[in-house]
Design a protein around this motif. Structure first.
Motif, PDB file in Angstrom:
ATOM      1  N   GLY A 245      98.729  45.621  83.369  1.00 29.35           N
ATOM      2  CA  GLY A 245      97.874  44.760  84.171  1.00 29.35           C
ATOM      3  C   GLY A 245      96.049  45.485  83.239  1.00 29.35           C
ATOM      4  N   VAL A 246      94.767  45.574  83.894  1.00 25.22           N
ATOM      5  CA  VAL A 246      94.173  45.668  82.809  1.00 25.22           C
ATOM      6  C   VAL A 246      93.907  46.788  82.579  1.00 25.22           C
ATOM      7  N   LEU A 247      94.104  48.109  82.636  1.00 23.91           N
ATOM      8  CA  LEU A 247      93.381  49.132  82.259  1.00 23.91           C
ATOM      9  C   LEU A 247      94.285  48.862  81.317  1.00 23.91           C
ATOM     10  N   ALA A 248      95.617  48.542  80.800  1.00 23.36           N
ATOM     11  CA  ALA A 248      96.800  48.641  80.357  1.00 23.36           C
ATOM     12  C   ALA A 248      95.635  48.155  78.678  1.00 23.36           C
ATOM     13  N   THR A 249      94.404  48.392  78.078  1.00 19.33           N
ATOM     14  CA  THR A 249      93.472  48.180  77.732  1.00 19.33           C
ATOM     15  C   THR A 249      92.518  48.602  77.259  1.00 19.33           C
ATOM     16  N   GLN A 250      92.813  50.599  76.887  1.00 20.21           N
ATOM     17  CA  GLN A 250      92.758  51.236  76.614  1.00 20.21           C
ATOM     18  C   GLN A 250      90.814  51.317  76.214  1.00 20.21           C
ATOM     19  N   ASP A 251      90.475  50.540  75.114  1.00 25.04           N
ATOM     20  CA  ASP A 251      89.026  51.299  74.806  1.00 25.04           C
ATOM     21  C   ASP A 251      87.870  49.139  75.515  1.00 25.04           C
ATOM     22  N   GLU A 252      87.202  50.638  76.185  1.00 27.83           N
ATOM     23  CA  GLU A 252      86.279  49.963  77.433  1.00 27.83           C
ATOM     24  C   GLU A 252      85.709  48.652  76.988  1.00 27.83           C
ATOM     25  N   ASP A 253      85.129  48.650  76.124  1.00 31.99           N
ATOM     26  CA  ASP A 253      84.004  46.631  75.571  1.00 31.99           C
ATOM     27  C   ASP A 253      85.493  46.513  75.054  1.00 31.99           C
ATOM     28  N   GLN A 254      86.567  46.102  74.499  1.00 35.84           N
ATOM     29  CA  GLN A 254      87.675  44.990  74.462  1.00 35.84           C
ATOM     30  C   GLN A 254      88.214  44.738  75.478  1.00 35.84           C
ATOM     31  N   ARG A 255      88.693  45.997  76.317  1.00 35.39           N
ATOM     32  CA  ARG A 255      88.478  45.603  78.211  1.00 35.39           C
ATOM     33  C   ARG A 255      87.875  44.334  78.416  1.00 35.39           C
ATOM     34  N   SER A 256      86.732  44.907  78.122  1.00 36.66           N
ATOM     35  CA  SER A 256      85.998  44.065  78.771  1.00 36.66           C
ATOM     36  C   SER A 256      85.537  42.328  78.754  1.00 36.66           C
TER      37      SER A 256
ATOM     38  N   PHE B   4      83.333  43.245  85.656  1.00 33.28           N
ATOM     39  CA  PHE B   4      84.096  43.901  84.646  1.00 33.28           C
ATOM     40  C   PHE B   4      83.325  43.708  83.266  1.00 33.28           C
ATOM     41  N   LEU B   5      81.764  43.176  83.361  1.00 33.42           N
ATOM     42  CA  LEU B   5      81.438  44.213  82.266  1.00 33.42           C
ATOM     43  C   LEU B   5      80.849  45.081  82.200  1.00 33.42           C
ATOM     44  N   SER B   6      80.632  45.979  80.676  1.00 32.86           N
ATOM     45  CA  SER B   6      80.642  47.245  80.570  1.00 32.86           C
ATOM     46  C   SER B   6      79.708  47.251  80.034  1.00 32.86           C
ATOM     47  N   PRO B   7      79.037  48.929  79.728  1.00 27.33           N
ATOM     48  CA  PRO B   7      77.630  48.321  79.430  1.00 27.33           C
ATOM     49  C   PRO B   7      77.457  48.044  78.148  1.00 27.33           C
ATOM     50  N   ALA B   8      78.339  47.907  77.394  1.00 29.46           N
ATOM     51  CA  ALA B   8      78.029  47.499  76.221  1.00 29.46           C
ATOM     52  C   ALA B   8      77.907  46.195  75.998  1.00 29.46           C
ATOM     53  N   VAL B   9      78.748  45.483  77.163  1.00 32.67           N
ATOM     54  CA  VAL B   9      79.141  43.678  77.215  1.00 32.67           C
ATOM     55  C   VAL B   9      77.577  43.249  77.814  1.00 32.67           C
ATOM     56  N   ALA B  10      77.648  44.344  78.881  1.00 31.45           N
ATOM     57  CA  ALA B  10      76.561  44.164  79.417  1.00 31.45           C
ATOM     58  C   ALA B  10      75.593  43.938  78.684  1.00 31.45           C
ATOM     59  N   GLU B  11      74.875  44.563  77.752  1.00 31.01           N
ATOM     60  CA  GLU B  11      73.816  44.721  76.610  1.00 31.01           C
ATOM     61  C   GLU B  11      74.175  44.167  76.449  1.00 31.01           C
ATOM     62  N   THR B  12      74.708  43.007  75.611  1.00 30.60           N
ATOM     63  CA  THR B  12      75.257  41.742  75.248  1.00 30.60           C
ATOM     64  C   THR B  12      74.705  40.938  75.937  1.00 30.60           C
ATOM     65  N   LEU B  13      74.807  40.540  76.834  1.00 25.26           N
ATOM     66  CA  LEU B  13      74.395  39.474  77.286  1.00 25.26           C
ATOM     67  C   LEU B  13      73.033  39.595  77.827  1.00 25.26           C
ATOM     68  N   VAL B  14      72.251  40.941  78.059  1.00 23.55           N
ATOM     69  CA  VAL B  14      71.117  40.162  78.462  1.00 23.55           C
ATOM     70  C   VAL B  14      69.985  40.457  77.346  1.00 23.55           C
ATOM     71  N   SER B  15      70.892  40.911  76.256  1.00 21.97           N
ATOM     72  CA  SER B  15      69.623  40.660  74.923  1.00 21.97           C
ATOM     73  C   SER B  15      69.835  39.698  73.941  1.00 21.97           C
ATOM     74  N   THR B  16      70.904  38.649  74.336  1.00 22.42           N
ATOM     75  CA  THR B  16      71.338  36.853  74.616  1.00 22.42           C
ATOM     76  C   THR B  16      70.547  36.439  74.430  1.00 22.42           C
ATOM     77  N   PHE B  17      70.813  36.271  76.575  1.00 26.90           N
ATOM     78  CA  PHE B  17      70.730  35.476  77.440  1.00 26.90           C
ATOM     79  C   PHE B  17      69.581  35.730  78.166  1.00 26.90           C
TER      80      PHE B  17
END
Length: 560
Positions: free
Chosen positions: A142-153, A528-541
């Motif tokens: 399932g979801v947690l099979a992807t170890q890297d938090e940002d890749q998983r997000s 499902f938004l990791s801090p880094a992915v959330a920051e990408t959306l915040v900074s871009t959009f």
């Protein structure tokens, strides 16, 4: 289990024992295994197409391998079944998993026949084991099979958005409309989750998902309006009659249309519930005099409202809530399409697109007393793009004169959390020179408010279901042209979106793909938004979280 695909996920992080939606752990694990299987099916299909594409088309590009088109309906169905509040029947998930594996293995044989190899295939493309071990496998893929938090997000943001796209595409397919490019992207996106991609490539896929979501909603809009006519301004009663009734919830207009034909002259009234409310605005459906009104509100209120309705209830799509133990309506609850619940009678699909047989629903309704009346005002609906654009001169004049300072898109989903009172309070707090554009069941938070009109134009324009969010896009683009604005973000439009499930995520990605910035999203940002992915959306959009009513109201009107 671990599931965080809906807004109400436990502690805003993830459900690990039982879903907030009521989904048991076994069902959640089987859904994870189904997603794993369809990812492997998609990867194998893409591999076959790379080895042996179809004949070159007139455009000079190779057409997809003929076997790929055969997978599209199944992929849509499988993805739709895993959306929040759709299906709780484990046997149906086991059947879908079996079919996914059989389809995948048949394509693998075609890969080998074309000179390819499956030796380096990802686990999802080769795994097969006795059914007795499926739960063990499902718990680890399932979801947690992807170890890297940002890749998983990013992977989950893509998968969750694709689930929403598949649902929209499935709604259109029921009416005979499909888009090969939408189906191709669903397959490509699923296959991409089987391999390691760069962060940039994953972000590009996520944004493409938004563009594809726009296409999927456009196809659905055309399917609905070509079949049932363009919605028109309509007032819908929320009262109850004195005849037995059938309550129809969900989103599928064809199911409602077929039921209306089969109940004509039977002495049974038909009511809509939840996301089916907009059906009253379609001319082809509204002509049925026994489509008498809307009963109740948003999906989460159904355990009370289905009980007091007393009659038969037909659930056509999401969002079904598990009945409480004290409820008695399970014996008169019917499901159809992707929906399933243990103890409810399922109405199967008819062959070759024929009308389903709803005689069991009708017979059950005959045995029931009339609904208990609910208090509420009549509701104003039917402001999809064709209707609103017919008022274009009035709207442009109102904007030019300053009578309208702001349009506020308050679309999306409703939910159970008390925080959603924010949307009621915000609608009431917006000044008299603001017009609300809405679609989806979020409207039940404020569509009973008396917000008045501006120059004859209602201050609340309800475009329809969450499926009809495309209307809001068309309205915005028409305003952009009419007002001579270069950038969509220079329009006097603010976006304050409520989300709950995967269709709403597809709508969000659609808006982002159009370049819309400054969207407020609530009641909480997706888990499902990791801090880094959330920051990408915040900074871009410039994506924003929901704030306070007073603060957000002031900010919405500040630049008007």
């Amino acid at each position: 289990m671990f599931c965080f695909q809906c807004e109400e996920t436990a502690s805003a992080t993830g459900c690990t024992v039982k879903g907030t939606c009521g989904k048991p752990e076994t069902t959640a694990v089987l859904q994870d295994l189904l997603i794993f299987a369809v990812r492997g099916l998609a990867w194998t299909a893409e591999t076959l197409n790379d080895l042996a594409p179809g004949p070159e088309a007139a455009t000079g590009r190779a057409a997809p391998h003929a076997r790929l088109a055969e997978q599209a309906p199944f992929l849509r169905e499988a993805l739709f079944a895993t959306i929040t509040n759709v299906n709780w029947e484990d046997d149906r998930f086991r059947a879908l998993i079996t079919e996914a594996l059989d389809r995948r293995d048949a394509l693998a044989e075609a890969v080998r026949a074309a000179g390819g190899s499956m030796d380096a295939a990802p686990e999802a493309a080769v795994w097969r084991a006795p059914e007795a071990t499926w739960l063990d496998t499902g718990a680890h893929v399932g979801v947690l099979a992807t170890q890297d938090e940002d890749q998983r997000s990013l992977r989950e943001l893509l998968l969750i958005g694709v689930k929403g796209i598949a649902a929209y595409a499935q709604h259109a397919a029921v009416l005979g409309r499909t888009d090969p490019q939408v189906d191709a992207f669903i397959r490509e996106a699923l296959a991409s989750t089987c391999i390691a991609l760069s962060r940039e490539a994953m972000i590009e896929l996520v944004l493409r998902a938004g563009s594809v979501a726009v296409s999927a909603m456009a196809v659905l809009d055309a399917a609905n309006t070509d079949t049932y006519g363009h919605p028109t301004m309509t007032r819908v009663s929320t009262g109850a009659g004195d005849r037995p009734g059938i309550l129809v919830s969900g989103h599928d207009l064809k199911d409602l249309a077929d039921l209306l034909e089969q109940t004509a002259g039977t002495g049974i009234d038909v009511y809509t519930h939840g996301e089916m409310l907009p059906a009253h605005a379609y001319p082809s459906l509204a002509r049925h005099r026994h489509l008498v009104g809307n009963y109740g509100g948003a999906w989460w209120q159904q355990t009370t409202e289905f009980e007091s309705f007393h009659g038969a209830v037909l659930m056509t799509t999401n969002c079904l809530v598990p009945p409480r133990r004290a409820n008695t309506y399970l014996s008169r609850l019917f499901t159809t399409g992707s929906v399933g619940y243990p103890g409810a009678v399922h109405i199967p699909d008819a062959p070759d697109g024929a009308a389903k047989d709803f005689s069991a629903v009708i017979e059950r309704a005959r045995q029931c007393p009339p609904p208990q009346a609910l208090e509420g005002p009549d509701l104003s609906i039917g402001f999809a793009h064709n209707q609103v654009l017919s008022l274009a001169d009035q709207v442009v004049e109102a904007v030019s004169s300053g009578a309208v300072r702001r349009f506020v898109v308050m679309a999306g989903c409703d939910g159970r959390h008390k925080a959603r009172q924010y949307y009621t309070d915000l609608a009431a707090a917006l000044p008299d020179d603001a017009i609300i554009l809405t679609a989806g069941c979020a409207k039940y938070r404020y569509n009973s408010l008396d917000l008045g009109t501006i120059g004859g134009v209602p201050r609340l324009l309800d475009a329809g279901q969450c499926n009809d969010s495309y209307s809001l896009v068309k309205i915005a683009l028409a305003l952009k042209e009419a007002l001579g604005v270069e950038d969509i973000n220079d329009l006097p439009i603010a976006y304050d979106i409520a989300w709950y499930e995967q269709k709403a995520v597809a709508v969000l990605l659609a808006l982002l793909s159009l370049g819309v910035k400054g969207i407020r999203l609530g009641p909480t940002l997706p888990a499902f938004l990791s801090p880094a992915v959330a920051e990408t959306l915040v900074s871009t959009f410039d994506l924003k979280p929901m704030g306070t009513v007073s603060g957000d109201c002031a900010a919405i009107m500040a630049d008007a």
